[in-house]
Design an enzyme around this catalytic site. Structure first.
Site, mmCIF file in Angstrom:
data_model
loop_
_atom_site.group_PDB
_atom_site.id
_atom_site.type_symbol
_atom_site.label_atom_id
_atom_site.label_comp_id
_atom_site.label_asym_id
_atom_site.label_seq_id
_atom_site.Cartn_x
_atom_site.Cartn_y
_atom_site.Cartn_z
ATOM 1 N N TYR A 1 -11.813 -33.194 -9.587
ATOM 2 C CA TYR A 1 -12.682 -32.818 -10.718
ATOM 3 C C TYR A 1 -13.705 -31.757 -10.324
ATOM 4 O O TYR A 1 -13.862 -30.760 -11.014
ATOM 5 C CB TYR A 1 -13.407 -34.048 -11.293
ATOM 6 C CG TYR A 1 -14.173 -33.667 -12.545
ATOM 7 C CD1 TYR A 1 -13.566 -33.735 -13.800
ATOM 8 C CD2 TYR A 1 -15.477 -33.176 -12.471
ATOM 9 C CE1 TYR A 1 -14.240 -33.330 -14.936
ATOM 10 C CE2 TYR A 1 -16.148 -32.762 -13.606
ATOM 11 C CZ TYR A 1 -15.533 -32.852 -14.842
ATOM 12 O OH TYR A 1 -16.191 -32.444 -15.963
ATOM 13 N N PHE B 1 -13.209 -4.953 -28.168
ATOM 14 C CA PHE B 1 -12.014 -5.715 -28.536
ATOM 15 C C PHE B 1 -12.433 -6.691 -29.659
ATOM 16 O O PHE B 1 -13.600 -7.048 -29.760
ATOM 17 C CB PHE B 1 -11.506 -6.471 -27.299
ATOM 18 C CG PHE B 1 -10.297 -7.304 -27.571
ATOM 19 C CD1 PHE B 1 -9.072 -6.720 -27.828
ATOM 20 C CD2 PHE B 1 -10.384 -8.687 -27.590
ATOM 21 C CE1 PHE B 1 -7.950 -7.495 -28.092
ATOM 22 C CE2 PHE B 1 -9.275 -9.468 -27.854
ATOM 23 C CZ PHE B 1 -8.051 -8.876 -28.102
ATOM 24 N N ASP B 2 -11.489 -7.131 -30.499
ATOM 25 C CA ASP B 2 -11.807 -7.985 -31.674
ATOM 26 C C ASP B 2 -12.713 -9.158 -31.332
ATOM 27 O O ASP B 2 -13.697 -9.416 -32.012
ATOM 28 C CB ASP B 2 -10.573 -8.658 -32.290
ATOM 29 C CG ASP B 2 -9.380 -7.768 -32.429
ATOM 30 O OD1 ASP B 2 -9.405 -6.645 -31.914
ATOM 31 O OD2 ASP B 2 -8.408 -8.210 -33.056
ATOM 32 N N ASP C 1 -15.515 -5.140 -19.627
ATOM 33 C CA ASP C 1 -14.514 -6.045 -20.187
ATOM 34 C C ASP C 1 -13.228 -5.633 -19.470
ATOM 35 O O ASP C 1 -12.587 -4.650 -19.828
ATOM 36 C CB ASP C 1 -14.417 -5.867 -21.705
ATOM 37 C CG ASP C 1 -13.327 -6.733 -22.314
ATOM 38 O OD1 ASP C 1 -12.576 -7.383 -21.545
ATOM 39 O OD2 ASP C 1 -13.205 -6.745 -23.553
ATOM 40 N N ALA D 1 -10.105 -6.806 -18.735
ATOM 41 C CA ALA D 1 -8.797 -7.448 -18.908
ATOM 42 C C ALA D 1 -7.673 -6.660 -18.226
ATOM 43 O O ALA D 1 -6.750 -7.245 -17.672
ATOM 44 C CB ALA D 1 -8.489 -7.616 -20.396
ATOM 45 N N LYS E 1 -3.957 -11.100 -19.037
ATOM 46 C CA LYS E 1 -3.396 -9.761 -18.935
ATOM 47 C C LYS E 1 -3.120 -9.471 -17.450
ATOM 48 O O LYS E 1 -2.060 -9.800 -16.942
ATOM 49 C CB LYS E 1 -4.364 -8.722 -19.527
ATOM 50 C CG LYS E 1 -4.554 -8.694 -21.041
ATOM 51 C CD LYS E 1 -4.776 -9.945 -21.739
ATOM 52 C CE LYS E 1 -5.112 -9.865 -23.199
ATOM 53 N NZ LYS E 1 -6.521 -9.868 -23.527
ATOM 54 N N HIS F 1 -4.740 -10.480 -41.471
ATOM 55 C CA HIS F 1 -3.427 -10.076 -40.948
ATOM 56 C C HIS F 1 -2.722 -11.232 -40.241
ATOM 57 O O HIS F 1 -1.511 -11.251 -40.157
ATOM 58 C CB HIS F 1 -3.539 -8.850 -40.039
ATOM 59 C CG HIS F 1 -4.375 -9.063 -38.818
ATOM 60 N ND1 HIS F 1 -5.714 -9.356 -38.890
ATOM 61 C CD2 HIS F 1 -4.070 -9.037 -37.516
ATOM 62 C CE1 HIS F 1 -6.184 -9.499 -37.662
ATOM 63 N NE2 HIS F 1 -5.210 -9.319 -36.808
#
Ligand SMILES: *Cc1c(COP(=O)(O)O)cnc(C)c1O
Length: 455
Positions: A67, A119-120, A210, A212, A253, A445
């Site tokens: 843990y 990014f979104d 960011d 990624a 990614k 979407h």
């Protein structure tokens, strides 16, 4: 060629056109509603869709599920520290969790969150923290056809104006997305990152990455920017991390894995505030919502992703697809990046106005004609309509993104994609437009239902 061979295979479904038509109708003509067994080539996302190596599988078997204080955490921490140089490292279950934790600890309501392009989820988390996201893409990004090498850069003049203008005290953070996913997967130059770093230091503003696709950005810097051709991807990535105060990263990614992320930074006091939130919402600081097995596979993936042979093969596979697509007469956002190709559907389907969603029409046609799943980035995603459904603000471009999972598809799979697209491009006028039947107010979407119209 790919610097690996296939050891385990998974059959891919090959359906008849009639079966695909039935599936699409059931899905309300929304590719997000399709089921995996209905898809031949899935180019919806490169996130978490990667193929693991034998070494990652083996590392996973060594996962320590203790843990607190698990061995796997320390292997993960060492891998991220070796890559980034940051002393404070927190695992999270995916990138957006790192964004939420960082922004809530760093930003106060009313501040600006400034980026080359958010990014979104980064945008959504800035808004949820009470901040206002501001995108400052460079001027070259607006010309889809330009072959400028670093269209992912931030506009330094506008950033300088913001940092010296009347709103200068409201800038809470500058976050650079590498590569610039929202901006066509275009890379950011080291020159740009260096200038942003200097500006942020001068004005006392925190600077984050960011990250990624840190390895893919590094590869494109090596290929395209003067002074880096003799560097390794690892060295370039490290130079980028050195310029910033910290980074958030989705490891779905460029850790070539299925799940994971990190928040890594220098400032100890900020790290302590983040750690409280990490423990409250993700998990204790030595697992952050991931299993020991995940942490092991991520550590190994971070090692594999910076191998030049891997990056060279991945970049040239994307370039090969880009060449075939161009030969078929279909324009893409130039120049091709690495993780995706962005097709210019607006140009291919001039008979369809924005309110007939040309991007969506092309994405749907790729499925009906060849079982290829992908998604639009156009007016179905970004357009705005009034209450009567009339388009009042179309998206700036009608694009379709073909995202390429890592190590999953071979060159012949990509050639198949190009063949299907070439067939569509022979008679683009036959591709029907679409009309919205049902759409939620937010993130439509993902959830809308549409139908073909021939008018
Ligand atoms: C995927 C992605 C994120 C969000 O990460 P998740 O792991 O999907 O939560 C953030 N920024 C960029 C640039 C991304 O590509």
């Amino acid at each position: 060629m790919e610097p690996y061979r296939v050891k385990v295979v998974e059959p891919i479904p090959i359906l008849t056109r009639a079966e695909r038509e039935t599936a699409m109708e059931r899905a309300g003509y929304n590719p997000f509603n399709l089921r995996a067994e209905e898809i031949t080539i899935d180019l919806l996302s490169d996130s978490g869709t990667n193929a693991l190596s034998a070494a990652q599988q083996a590392a996973g078997a060594l996962g320590d599920e203790t843990y607190a204080g698990a061995r796997s955490f320390f292997r993960f921490r060492d891998a991220v520290e070796k890559l980034t140089g940051y002393p404070q490292i927190m695992p999270v279950h995916q990138g957006r969790a790192a964004e939420r934790i960082l922004f809530n600890a760093l930003l106060t309501p009313g501040q600006l969150c400034v980026s080359n392009t958010h990014f979104d989820t980064t945008r959504a988390n800035a808004v949820l923290a009470g901040a206002t996201p501001v995108d400052l893409p460079c001027a070259a990004a607006a010309d889809l056809d330009s072959a400028a090498p670093f269209k992912g850069d931030i506009d330094l003049d506008r950033l300088t104006a913001l940092l010296t203008g009347p709103d200068r005290d409201t800038v809470g953070v500058v976050i650079m997305t590498i590569t610039n996913n929202g901006g066509g997967g275009q890379p950011v130059s080291m020159a740009n990152l260096t200038a942003v770093s200097r500006l942020c230091r001068e004005h006392g503003v925190p600077f984050f990455l960011d990250a990624a696709r840190f390895a893919e950005n590094a590869w494109l810097v090596i290929q395209r920017e003067d002074g880096y051709s003799e560097h390794t991807p690892e060295q370039v990535a490290r130079l980028a991390f050195d310029l910033a105060d910290g980074a958030v990263a989705s490891l779905k990614k460029d850790a070539i894995a299925h799940m994971g992320g990190f928040l890594a930074l220098r400032d100890e006091a900020l790290a302590q505030r983040c750690e409280l939130m990490l423990t409250a919402t993700e998990g204790f600081r030595t697992y952050g919502g991931l299993s020991g097995r995940d942490l092991e596979m991520l550590a190994q993936g971070l090692h594999e992703v910076v191998e030049p042979d891997y990056l060279r093969a991945r970049a040239s596979a994307t370039q090969h697809l880009a060449d075939l697509v161009n030969k078929a007469g279909v324009s893409i956002v130039e120049p091709a990046g690495i993780h995706a190709l962005y097709l210019n559907a607006g140009r291919l389907l001039p008979h369809l106005p924005p309110n007939r969603y040309p991007g969506h029409a092309l994405a749907t046609e790729l499925y009906l004609a060849g079982g290829i799943r992908c998604a639009e980035l156009g007016s179905l995603y970004l357009g705005e309509e009034d209450e009567d459904g009339n388009m009042v603000k179309p998206a700036p471009y009608e694009l379709v993104r073909l995202a390429i999972p890592r190590r999953v598809y071979t060159q012949s799979h990509l050639e198949y994609v190009a063949e299907v697209l070439a067939e569509i491009a022979q008679h683009p006028e036959r591709v029907p437009g679409y009309r919205i039947v049902e759409a939620p107010a937010l993130l439509r979407h993902f959830n809308c239902r549409v139908e073909p119209v021939r008018d």
